[in-house]
Design an enzyme around this catalytic site. Structure first.
Site, PDB file in Angstrom:
ATOM      1  CE  LYS A 118    -111.274  13.425  48.664  1.00 57.26           C
ATOM      2  NZ  LYS A 118    -112.316  12.464  48.260  1.00 57.26           N
ATOM      3  CG  ASP A 136    -113.762  15.606  51.215  1.00 53.81           C
ATOM      4  OD1 ASP A 136    -114.119  14.851  52.134  1.00 53.81           O
ATOM      5  OD2 ASP A 136    -113.898  15.325  50.011  1.00 53.81           O
TER       6      ASP A 136
END
Length: 280
Positions: free
Chosen positions: A11, A136
């Site tokens: 990401k 995350d």
């Protein structure tokens, strides 16, 4: 079920603001997660007579310090079921790079073992378990573009696909997330992510003014080489550039593939350079 093979994507963060320190020692954040689905680690899960974890990288811990092992243990403890499995990790995403590789591997482990051993955890339960592994990790349960708040686990999914190529550059410097959080400089100008999306696309000129990463100031001062990457990406024609997470990866969004490839070829050969064109 013979085995499960799953891709654990990277990401990037389109902006990252550290809003405040919390009573639990974590921080309240505001960020925009965007998946890079064509850059991924590959995990294979096979039933076994005991727990085995294998990885093709010597720099990856094989014990409790690895989020994959932690994820397996959390599922075992929470479900009360013994999980005998061989997990094989083919590592591609650079470690301690701000790309979420370890978090993504952990989420892939939760998803795969829940399915393989029919543990019955629902999506909301997987989110709660994933938060025990890292801020995350909840994002990677779905890996869809999302604005993340609180520790990053409160996710508002956003309809966004970046059509332009994204060039990802990592100079091979490992950044401690803990150190970054101990030394960030909050920027009072907090970007409103929703206002930057027009017709499902991004307003890059506005982003250059308003989107910040609060970790950049400290990281760029300590490691000028990382800050130089951002300068060069703009010099080479990036529409927008930012450090991802707590570093050390910097990405640039380019107007077209030719410009992105030309830029990529100008960076040192010992850097990790990846050009993503099928990110979402």
């Amino acid at each position: 079920m013979k085995y499960i093979e799953i891709k654990a994507p990277a990401k990037i963060n389109i902006g990252l603001s550290v809003l405040s320190k919390r009573a639990d020692g974590y921080h309240n954040l505001s960020t925009f997660f965007y998946p890079i689905n064509d850059l991924f680690d590959l995990l294979t899960f096979e039933p076994a007579d005991s727990f085995i974890f294998a990885c093709d990288s010597s720099s990856i811990p094989k014990d409790e310090n690895n989020l994959i092992v932690k994820a397996k243990n959390i599922l075992e403890t929470t479900s009360g079921k013994r999980i005998d499995v061989k997990i094989t990790l083919k590592k591609v995403i650079p470690i301690q790079a701000g790309l979420g590789g370890g978090s993504s591997d952990a989420a892939a482990t939760l998803i795969s073992l829940n399915e393989m051993f029919q543990l019955g955890f629902q999506h909301s339960q997987l989110i709660n378990l994933s938060l025990q592994l890292g801020s995350d990790v909840p994002f990677f349960i779905k890996s869809k573009p999302a604005i993340g708040t609180s520790r990053g686990e409160i996710l508002e999914y956003i309809d966004l696909e970046i059509p332009e190529p994204i060039l990802i550059i990592n100079p091979g410097i490992s950044i401690s997330t803990k150190e970054a959080f101990n030394n960030y400089f909050p920027d009072k100008n907090k970007g409103d992510f929703r206002s930057l999306i027009k017709n499902s696309g991004l307003e890059y000129s506005a982003m250059r003014v308003s989107i910040k990463n609060d970790f950049e100031k400290y990281i760029f001062e300590k490691f000028p080489k990382i800050g130089r990457i951002k300068d060069l990406l703009y010099e080479y024609g990036a529409l927008f550039s930012l450090m991802s997470g707590s570093g050390s990866t910097v990405y640039g969004i380019f107007p077209n593939t030719d410009a992105a490839e030309s830029a990529m070829n100008k960076f040192p050969k010992d850097y990790f350079c990846y050009l993503s064109s099928h990110h979402c």
